[in-house]
Scaffold this motif. Structure first.
Motif, PDB file in Angstrom:
ATOM      1  N   GLU A  68       0.806  -1.231   0.000  1.00  0.00           N
ATOM      2  CA  GLU A  68       0.000   0.000   0.000  1.00  0.00           C
ATOM      3  C   GLU A  68       0.837   1.278   0.000  1.00  0.00           C
ATOM      4  OE1 GLU A  68      -2.712  -0.450   3.245  1.00  0.00           O
ATOM      5  OE2 GLU A  68      -3.958  -1.945   2.187  1.00  0.00           O
ATOM      6  N   PRO A  69       1.835   1.434   0.900  1.00  0.00           N
ATOM      7  CA  PRO A  69       2.600   2.689   0.866  1.00  0.00           C
ATOM      8  C   PRO A  69       3.417   2.854  -0.411  1.00  0.00           C
ATOM      9  CG  PRO A  69       3.556   1.151   2.446  1.00  0.00           C
ATOM     10  CD  PRO A  69       2.239   0.580   2.032  1.00  0.00           C
ATOM     11  N   ILE A  70       3.811   1.755  -1.034  1.00  0.00           N
ATOM     12  CA  ILE A  70       4.531   1.835  -2.308  1.00  0.00           C
ATOM     13  C   ILE A  70       3.577   2.287  -3.403  1.00  0.00           C
ATOM     14  CG2 ILE A  70       5.889   0.539  -4.006  1.00  0.00           C
ATOM     15  CD1 ILE A  70       6.640  -1.388  -1.710  1.00  0.00           C
ATOM     16  N   ALA A  71       2.365   1.724  -3.404  1.00  0.00           N
ATOM     17  CA  ALA A  71       1.351   2.121  -4.382  1.00  0.00           C
ATOM     18  C   ALA A  71       1.026   3.603  -4.258  1.00  0.00           C
ATOM     19  CB  ALA A  71       0.093   1.279  -4.188  1.00  0.00           C
ATOM     20  N   THR A  72       0.921   4.077  -3.014  1.00  0.00           N
ATOM     21  CA  THR A  72       0.621   5.492  -2.794  1.00  0.00           C
ATOM     22  C   THR A  72       1.761   6.378  -3.268  1.00  0.00           C
ATOM     23  OG1 THR A  72      -0.786   4.971  -0.888  1.00  0.00           O
ATOM     24  CG2 THR A  72       0.086   7.209  -1.022  1.00  0.00           C
ATOM     25  N   ALA A  73       2.978   5.992  -2.933  1.00  0.00           N
ATOM     26  CA  ALA A  73       4.142   6.814  -3.273  1.00  0.00           C
ATOM     27  C   ALA A  73       4.330   6.965  -4.770  1.00  0.00           C
ATOM     28  CB  ALA A  73       5.393   6.211  -2.639  1.00  0.00           C
ATOM     29  N   PHE A  74       4.048   5.900  -5.524  1.00  0.00           N
ATOM     30  CA  PHE A  74       4.299   5.934  -6.967  1.00  0.00           C
ATOM     31  C   PHE A  74       3.015   5.982  -7.801  1.00  0.00           C
ATOM     32  CE2 PHE A  74       8.123   4.035  -5.111  1.00  0.00           C
ATOM     33  CZ  PHE A  74       9.105   4.817  -5.702  1.00  0.00           C
ATOM     34  N   GLU A  75       1.878   6.123  -7.111  1.00  0.00           N
ATOM     35  CA  GLU A  75       0.576   6.222  -7.783  1.00  0.00           C
ATOM     36  C   GLU A  75       0.353   5.035  -8.728  1.00  0.00           C
ATOM     37  OE1 GLU A  75       0.532  10.088  -9.613  1.00  0.00           O
ATOM     38  OE2 GLU A  75       0.165  11.103  -7.715  1.00  0.00           O
ATOM     39  N   LEU A  76       0.471   3.841  -8.144  1.00  0.00           N
ATOM     40  CA  LEU A  76       0.329   2.613  -8.908  1.00  0.00           C
ATOM     41  C   LEU A  76      -0.786   1.742  -8.343  1.00  0.00           C
ATOM     42  CD1 LEU A  76       4.103   1.649  -9.235  1.00  0.00           C
ATOM     43  CD2 LEU A  76       2.649   2.554 -11.063  1.00  0.00           C
ATOM     44  N   GLU A  77      -1.371   0.928  -9.190  1.00  0.00           N
ATOM     45  CA  GLU A  77      -2.343  -0.072  -8.768  1.00  0.00           C
ATOM     46  C   GLU A  77      -1.645  -1.425  -8.751  1.00  0.00           C
ATOM     47  OE1 GLU A  77      -5.894  -1.419  -7.323  1.00  0.00           O
ATOM     48  OE2 GLU A  77      -5.467   0.660  -7.872  1.00  0.00           O
ATOM     49  N   PRO A  78      -1.542  -2.076  -7.595  1.00  0.00           N
ATOM     50  CA  PRO A  78      -0.825  -3.359  -7.540  1.00  0.00           C
ATOM     51  C   PRO A  78      -1.521  -4.450  -8.352  1.00  0.00           C
ATOM     52  CG  PRO A  78      -1.148  -2.432  -5.346  1.00  0.00           C
ATOM     53  CD  PRO A  78      -2.019  -1.649  -6.277  1.00  0.00           C
ATOM     54  N   THR A  79      -0.720  -5.290  -8.961  1.00  0.00           N
ATOM     55  CA  THR A  79      -1.201  -6.495  -9.617  1.00  0.00           C
ATOM     56  C   THR A  79      -0.897  -7.681  -8.718  1.00  0.00           C
ATOM     57  OG1 THR A  79      -0.796  -5.590 -11.827  1.00  0.00           O
ATOM     58  CG2 THR A  79      -0.954  -7.981 -11.636  1.00  0.00           C
ATOM     59  N   LEU A  80      -1.884  -8.534  -8.460  1.00  0.00           N
ATOM     60  CA  LEU A  80      -1.676  -9.705  -7.614  1.00  0.00           C
ATOM     61  C   LEU A  80      -1.176 -10.875  -8.459  1.00  0.00           C
ATOM     62  CD1 LEU A  80      -4.811  -9.593  -5.280  1.00  0.00           C
ATOM     63  CD2 LEU A  80      -2.603  -8.441  -5.032  1.00  0.00           C
ATOM     64  N   ASP A  81      -0.179 -11.588  -7.930  1.00  0.00           N
ATOM     65  CA  ASP A  81       0.422 -12.707  -8.657  1.00  0.00           C
ATOM     66  C   ASP A  81       0.631 -13.869  -7.689  1.00  0.00           C
ATOM     67  OD1 ASP A  81       1.995 -14.489 -10.128  1.00  0.00           O
ATOM     68  OD2 ASP A  81       3.081 -12.888 -11.152  1.00  0.00           O
ATOM     69  N   ASP A  82      -0.088 -14.958  -7.923  1.00  0.00           N
ATOM     70  CA  ASP A  82       0.011 -16.143  -7.061  1.00  0.00           C
ATOM     71  C   ASP A  82       1.410 -16.756  -7.070  1.00  0.00           C
ATOM     72  OD1 ASP A  82      -2.622 -16.027  -6.264  1.00  0.00           O
ATOM     73  OD2 ASP A  82      -3.338 -17.390  -7.830  1.00  0.00           O
ATOM     74  N   ARG A  83       2.206 -16.470  -8.075  1.00  0.00           N
ATOM     75  CA  ARG A  83       3.522 -17.097  -8.193  1.00  0.00           C
ATOM     76  C   ARG A  83       4.523 -16.550  -7.180  1.00  0.00           C
ATOM     77  NH1 ARG A  83       4.373 -16.137 -14.515  1.00  0.00           N
ATOM     78  NH2 ARG A  83       3.652 -14.090 -13.773  1.00  0.00           N
ATOM     79  N   VAL A  84       4.231 -15.420  -6.550  1.00  0.00           N
ATOM     80  CA  VAL A  84       5.168 -14.862  -5.559  1.00  0.00           C
ATOM     81  C   VAL A  84       4.646 -15.059  -4.134  1.00  0.00           C
ATOM     82  CG1 VAL A  84       6.055 -13.231  -7.241  1.00  0.00           C
ATOM     83  CG2 VAL A  84       4.254 -12.487  -5.683  1.00  0.00           C
ATOM     84  N   ILE A  85       3.697 -15.968  -3.957  1.00  0.00           N
ATOM     85  CA  ILE A  85       3.071 -16.225  -2.660  1.00  0.00           C
ATOM     86  C   ILE A  85       3.999 -17.043  -1.752  1.00  0.00           C
ATOM     87  CG2 ILE A  85       1.986 -18.430  -3.237  1.00  0.00           C
ATOM     88  CD1 ILE A  85      -0.568 -17.396  -1.873  1.00  0.00           C
ATOM     89  N   GLU A  86       3.670 -17.039  -0.461  1.00  0.00           N
ATOM     90  CA  GLU A  86       4.356 -17.892   0.519  1.00  0.00           C
ATOM     91  C   GLU A  86       4.178 -19.354   0.132  1.00  0.00           C
ATOM     92  OE1 GLU A  86       6.704 -17.848   3.068  1.00  0.00           O
ATOM     93  OE2 GLU A  86       5.426 -16.747   4.455  1.00  0.00           O
ATOM     94  N   PRO A  87       5.210 -20.194   0.275  1.00  0.00           N
ATOM     95  CA  PRO A  87       5.056 -21.617  -0.027  1.00  0.00           C
ATOM     96  C   PRO A  87       4.102 -22.299   0.947  1.00  0.00           C
ATOM     97  CG  PRO A  87       7.366 -20.989   0.027  1.00  0.00           C
ATOM     98  CD  PRO A  87       6.596 -19.837   0.586  1.00  0.00           C
ATOM     99  N   GLU A  88       3.488 -23.371   0.493  1.00  0.00           N
ATOM    100  CA  GLU A  88       2.684 -24.203   1.382  1.00  0.00           C
ATOM    101  C   GLU A  88       3.592 -24.831   2.424  1.00  0.00           C
ATOM    102  OE1 GLU A  88       0.737 -26.959  -1.179  1.00  0.00           O
ATOM    103  OE2 GLU A  88      -0.973 -25.625  -1.524  1.00  0.00           O
ATOM    104  N   ASN A  89       3.052 -25.053   3.630  1.00  0.00           N
ATOM    105  CA  ASN A  89       3.858 -25.585   4.729  1.00  0.00           C
ATOM    106  C   ASN A  89       2.960 -26.416   5.641  1.00  0.00           C
ATOM    107  OD1 ASN A  89       5.398 -25.805   7.233  1.00  0.00           O
ATOM    108  ND2 ASN A  89       6.715 -24.219   6.390  1.00  0.00           N
ATOM    109  N   LEU A  90       3.351 -27.649   5.907  1.00  0.00           N
ATOM    110  CA  LEU A  90       2.523 -28.544   6.717  1.00  0.00           C
ATOM    111  C   LEU A  90       2.511 -28.168   8.194  1.00  0.00           C
ATOM    112  CD1 LEU A  90       3.443 -31.954   5.029  1.00  0.00           C
ATOM    113  CD2 LEU A  90       1.371 -30.587   4.736  1.00  0.00           C
ATOM    114  N   PHE A  91       3.333 -27.195   8.585  1.00  0.00           N
ATOM    115  CA  PHE A  91       3.330 -26.726   9.967  1.00  0.00           C
ATOM    116  C   PHE A  91       2.431 -25.495  10.164  1.00  0.00           C
ATOM    117  CE2 PHE A  91       7.445 -29.015   9.987  1.00  0.00           C
ATOM    118  CZ  PHE A  91       7.241 -29.790  11.124  1.00  0.00           C
ATOM    119  N   GLU A  92       1.708 -25.087   9.130  1.00  0.00           N
ATOM    120  CA  GLU A  92       0.840 -23.915   9.244  1.00  0.00           C
ATOM    121  C   GLU A  92      -0.095 -24.031  10.442  1.00  0.00           C
ATOM    122  OE1 GLU A  92      -1.372 -23.229   5.719  1.00  0.00           O
ATOM    123  OE2 GLU A  92       0.298 -22.362   4.616  1.00  0.00           O
TER     124      GLU A  92
END
Length: 221
Positions: A68-92
């Motif tokens: 959010e603060p990066i989007a505000t600073a540069f007047e950008l709309e973030p794009t969501l990408d599942d490929r940069v998500i946290e890995p699955e973990n069996l200890f969740e």
């Protein structure tokens, strides 16, 4: 020409009073301190005086809030990408250390049989492959300027080791990827490469270091 630099930004501190490994679980957003850390990362990017043309975020709450603060600073709309998500973990959802911690429970020891894969979650090679695919697409998504990708500790650290030509397996206690840190990549010409180029790491900064003493960073196994 495509992007000049790719900045991999880790999210800030998460509000996690139970002290569990939250992984991909919903409902884990930034703490008040985490929001200040995210703002410090945005301020660091602004201070560089570089044009940021696009912003990509993992879809999890803590990364979207850190963007959010990066989007505000540069007047950008973030794009969501599942490929940069946290890995699955069996200890969740489990507390990892201390009394009642998952690592003290003999029933969980089978999950630790192969730390080189790792046996408790997504393989390191899978993480590296999806991160590099997302970085390639981010790099080619703009005609000029930089791209910021807000992600998580393990995906960013795995990318670092992949680009450095190191083994992807590692000791999680030795990751150099602090909360709200920024790992910067550039493309260089690479003779013999199929594409004629390669990504290299050219910088690492920790703009939220002043908050580190107060922050709780549980990390992953």
């Amino acid at each position: 020409m495509p992007a000049e630099q790719i900045h991999l930004v880790r999210h800030g501190e998460v509000f996690n009073p139970q002290g569990v490994l939250y992984g991909r679980l919903p409902g884990y957003g930034l703490s008040d301190l985490g929001r200040m850390m995210a703002k410090a990362a945005a301020d660091d990017l602004v201070a560089r005086g570089r044009p940021v043309a696009a912003l990509v975020s993992s879809p999890l709450q803590r990364t979207q809030q850190s963007a959010e603060p990066i989007a505000t600073a540069f007047e950008l709309e973030p794009t969501l990408d599942d490929r940069v998500i946290e890995p699955e973990n069996l200890f969740e959802g489990k507390r990892m250390r201390g009394p009642g911690g998952a690592l003290r429970d003999i029933r969980n020891w089978g999950l630790l049989v192969n730390p080189w894969e790792p046996s408790w979650g997504e393989p390191f090679r899978s993480i590296a492959d999806r991160m590099m695919a997302a970085i390639e697409d981010a790099w080619s998504s703009v005609d000029e300027g930089d791209v910021v990708i807000v992600s998580h500790q393990l995906p960013i650290w795995t990318t670092h080791r992949h680009l450095a030509g190191k083994s992807l397996s590692h000791d999680p206690r030795r990751r150099r990827c602090a909360l709200s840190s920024i790992t910067t990549l550039e493309v260089q010409t690479a003779a013999g490469s199929a594409s004629g180029r390669r990504f290299v790491e050219v910088g690492y900064t920790n703009p939220a270091a002043g908050f580190a003493a107060q922050a709780i960073d549980l990390g992953a196994v």
